[in-house]
Design a protein around this motif. Structure first.
Motif, PDB file in Angstrom:
ATOM      1  N   UNK A  81       0.827  -1.201   0.000  1.00  0.00           N
ATOM      2  CA  UNK A  81       0.000   0.000   0.000  1.00  0.00           C
ATOM      3  C   UNK A  81       0.861   1.251   0.000  1.00  0.00           C
ATOM      4  N   UNK A  82       2.072   1.148   0.537  1.00  0.00           N
ATOM      5  CA  UNK A  82       2.892   2.334   0.701  1.00  0.00           C
ATOM      6  C   UNK A  82       4.141   2.261  -0.167  1.00  0.00           C
ATOM      7  N   UNK A  83       4.153   3.080  -1.206  1.00  0.00           N
ATOM      8  CA  UNK A  83       5.328   3.184  -2.072  1.00  0.00           C
ATOM      9  C   UNK A  83       6.530   3.659  -1.244  1.00  0.00           C
ATOM     10  N   UNK A  84       6.295   4.639  -0.350  1.00  0.00           N
ATOM     11  CA  UNK A  84       7.380   5.187   0.466  1.00  0.00           C
ATOM     12  C   UNK A  84       8.054   4.097   1.291  1.00  0.00           C
ATOM     13  N   UNK A  85       7.211   3.291   1.946  1.00  0.00           N
ATOM     14  CA  UNK A  85       7.732   2.253   2.833  1.00  0.00           C
ATOM     15  C   UNK A  85       8.517   1.213   2.036  1.00  0.00           C
ATOM     16  N   UNK A  86       8.017   0.876   0.859  1.00  0.00           N
ATOM     17  CA  UNK A  86       8.671  -0.107   0.012  1.00  0.00           C
ATOM     18  C   UNK A  86      10.056   0.391  -0.420  1.00  0.00           C
ATOM     19  N   UNK A  87      10.111   1.641  -0.845  1.00  0.00           N
ATOM     20  CA  UNK A  87      11.384   2.199  -1.307  1.00  0.00           C
ATOM     21  C   UNK A  87      12.373   2.269  -0.139  1.00  0.00           C
ATOM     22  N   UNK A  88      11.877   2.678   1.037  1.00  0.00           N
ATOM     23  CA  UNK A  88      12.754   2.753   2.214  1.00  0.00           C
ATOM     24  C   UNK A  88      13.322   1.392   2.581  1.00  0.00           C
ATOM     25  N   UNK A  90      14.090  -0.952   0.728  1.00  0.00           N
ATOM     26  CA  UNK A  90      15.173  -1.299  -0.184  1.00  0.00           C
ATOM     27  C   UNK A  90      16.419  -0.471   0.090  1.00  0.00           C
ATOM     28  N   UNK A  91      16.310   0.453   1.061  1.00  0.00           N
ATOM     29  CA  UNK A  91      17.459   1.295   1.372  1.00  0.00           C
ATOM     30  C   UNK A  91      17.627   2.421   0.367  1.00  0.00           C
ATOM     31  N   UNK A  92      16.554   2.742  -0.350  1.00  0.00           N
ATOM     32  CA  UNK A  92      16.637   3.821  -1.318  1.00  0.00           C
ATOM     33  C   UNK A  92      15.735   4.968  -0.880  1.00  0.00           C
ATOM     34  N   UNK A  93      15.698   6.064  -1.638  1.00  0.00           N
ATOM     35  CA  UNK A  93      15.012   7.266  -1.175  1.00  0.00           C
ATOM     36  C   UNK A  93      13.721   7.511  -1.938  1.00  0.00           C
ATOM     37  N   UNK A  94      12.564   7.478  -1.218  1.00  0.00           N
ATOM     38  CA  UNK A  94      11.302   7.791  -1.883  1.00  0.00           C
ATOM     39  C   UNK A  94      11.096   9.293  -1.972  1.00  0.00           C
ATOM     40  N   UNK A  95      10.273   9.713  -2.921  1.00  0.00           N
ATOM     41  CA  UNK A  95       9.928  11.130  -3.004  1.00  0.00           C
ATOM     42  C   UNK A  95       8.597  11.280  -3.693  1.00  0.00           C
ATOM     43  N   UNK A  96       8.010  12.463  -3.618  1.00  0.00           N
ATOM     44  CA  UNK A  96       6.725  12.689  -4.273  1.00  0.00           C
ATOM     45  C   UNK A  96       6.520  14.147  -4.580  1.00  0.00           C
ATOM     46  N   UNK A  97       5.711  14.373  -5.621  1.00  0.00           N
ATOM     47  CA  UNK A  97       5.278  15.723  -5.955  1.00  0.00           C
ATOM     48  C   UNK A  97       3.776  15.636  -6.134  1.00  0.00           C
ATOM     49  N   UNK A  98       3.036  16.260  -5.224  1.00  0.00           N
ATOM     50  CA  UNK A  98       1.581  16.217  -5.306  1.00  0.00           C
ATOM     51  C   UNK A  98       1.131  17.271  -6.314  1.00  0.00           C
ATOM     52  N   UNK A  99       0.453  16.821  -7.369  1.00  0.00           N
ATOM     53  CA  UNK A  99       0.063  17.731  -8.439  1.00  0.00           C
ATOM     54  C   UNK A  99      -1.343  18.255  -8.221  1.00  0.00           C
ATOM     55  N   UNK A 100      -2.151  17.479  -7.480  1.00  0.00           N
ATOM     56  CA  UNK A 100      -3.530  17.902  -7.274  1.00  0.00           C
ATOM     57  C   UNK A 100      -4.123  17.115  -6.126  1.00  0.00           C
ATOM     58  N   UNK A 101      -4.925  17.777  -5.321  1.00  0.00           N
ATOM     59  CA  UNK A 101      -5.773  17.068  -4.365  1.00  0.00           C
ATOM     60  C   UNK A 101      -7.087  17.827  -4.332  1.00  0.00           C
ATOM     61  N   UNK A 102      -8.162  17.135  -4.700  1.00  0.00           N
ATOM     62  CA  UNK A 102      -9.410  17.835  -4.981  1.00  0.00           C
ATOM     63  C   UNK A 102     -10.613  17.088  -4.436  1.00  0.00           C
ATOM     64  N   UNK A 103     -11.599  17.848  -3.986  1.00  0.00           N
ATOM     65  CA  UNK A 103     -12.900  17.288  -3.644  1.00  0.00           C
ATOM     66  C   UNK A 103     -13.791  17.399  -4.878  1.00  0.00           C
ATOM     67  N   UNK A 104     -14.428  16.277  -5.233  1.00  0.00           N
ATOM     68  CA  UNK A 104     -15.270  16.258  -6.431  1.00  0.00           C
ATOM     69  C   UNK A 104     -16.473  15.361  -6.169  1.00  0.00           C
ATOM     70  N   UNK A 105     -17.559  15.542  -6.940  1.00  0.00           N
ATOM     71  CA  UNK A 105     -18.646  14.548  -6.866  1.00  0.00           C
ATOM     72  C   UNK A 105     -18.168  13.266  -7.554  1.00  0.00           C
TER      73      UNK A 105
END
Lengths: 251, 251
Positions: A81-88, A90-105
């Motif tokens: 479920x967690x990309x971050x946890x998986x990458x960690x 493996x001893x590697x560095x996770x990162x992310x750039x949130x492009x959008x977070x929106x409430x929608x119908x």
């Protein structure tokens, strides 16, 4: 000492591979070196190497010395479920750039996936995920409103959304993953720096609570040269799923 | 009767879905119909439907009647090795066209995968696999010589190679599958009737004996609009792997 020698040798080599002490491509110590290290005859050493070969961790034939082929190890549930946890892990560095977070119908497709009535609000998130700063995956996640609303109080660029929601007490006990392939669309191509139509490994995930109440639905698209999925099974054991970094060519 | 009513209702619906009596897209009987059929109140019926929804078998929201979304059921080990068996279990018709079966010296890549010395003979098979007569998958399999030589006495167009080898006493106990995506090459495109570069779901499989001796290595490429892989897991249970027919668009 109840653990047979060949199993102890295999464990120790697994540890050295997963930690990166023996990276992919590295030669495994020679049989004679291992015999000396363990004060063993060749039998147990060869058995340990055969086990690692069957697990796909090492390659190489009788004619040439074995080398590390994969760093993949069985992984705990949370890493699905967690990309971050998986990458960690493996001893590697996770990162992310949130492009959008929106409430929608909710759209008809979302209603179907999450068991909602049309028009109920949902929270949709679009994130680019990085593996050692390289764009590796695009995540399009839709949350049911009572869960998604928690994200407006969280900096989604600061780390694992899964870990944050778990801390909030959200029950994310069950998941079903459907894996297929899809050509990159305009958004995928732009964010991942690949051509439109290039093959991507797609994972569509439904996560629900222990009692089966839908929590989120996600469409995650991976660069197949960076990530693949590994499944182990046998007539004796349940299959285990792994998500692995690929060693393929760039798409 | 120890099995709770909601579990009996869920089992019965699962059976009707997997048998195709309720095909993908079909509406599930209404709650009131199910209440009448089982002489039950709404509680257990709703719980059964929630279970099927969490399993991904049915979709549909509170606002609209649930419909069958997937026919996928947990599958026994042999279906991961045998395309024929998997297709048969779904009640559909498997088929194949063997394009080549050849004895060759092992290449460096093959040596690595099968633990052979360079130049040792292997048997390579190229087959097109059909799902209800539609080209669905291309199989490129390399067998170690003692196993592959058995295939020269078998009509590979007559059915399952896996079943034949098992009858010959070949030990195919363990498998590791690596799943990713790849663009169709010239051969893939021609045989599957798709465009060059179209995304394919690729499964690379290493099969070995119980003791870890390599038996075969295969590169199988599926049309993602026809086949996908499903993995179920939870914090309580081991993950289970499914291979599923897709309901996506054509590539």
């Amino acid at each position: 000492m109840d653990v047979p020698l060949h199993e102890r040798v295999a464990s120790e080599l697994r540890r050295r591979i997963s930690s990166g002490e023996l990276p992919v491509g590295a030669a495994i110590p020679s049989e004679s070196h291992l015999c000396e290290q363990w004060g063993s005859s060749r039998g147990p050493i060869r058995q340990a190497l055969a086990t690692l070969r069957a697990e796909g961790l090492i390659g190489g034939g009788r004619g040439k010395p074995p080398v590390v082929r994969s760093q993949s190890m069985p992984q705990p549930f949370e890493t699905f479920l967690s990309f971050s946890r998986w990458v960690e892990l493996m001893g590697r560095t996770p990162g992310q750039r949130t492009l959008e977070i929106a409430r929608r119908p909710a759209t008809p497709e979302t209603c179907d996936a999450l068991g909602l009535a049309e028009g109920e609000p949902v929270v949709q998130m679009l994130r680019l995920r990085l593996l050692d700063e390289v764009p590796a995956m695009i995540e399009r996640t839709t949350f049911v409103w009572p869960v998604g609303r928690l994200l407006f109080d969280f900096d989604c660029d600061s780390g694992s959304v899964f870990a944050y929601l778990s801390r909030c007490g959200v029950d994310l006990s069950r998941a079903r993953h459907v894996v297929d392939a899809v050509g990159a669309d305009e958004t995928d191509a732009g964010l991942l720096g690949i051509e439109r139509g290039a093959p991507l490994l797609r994972e569509r995930r439904h996560t629900s609570s222990a009692s089966g109440a839908p929590v989120e639905f996600s469409d995650d698209r991976y660069r197949p040269d960076l990530v693949s999925f590994t499944i182990d099974n046998s007539q004796q054991a349940h299959p285990a799923l792994l998500r692995s970094p690929s060693q393929g060519e760039t798409p």
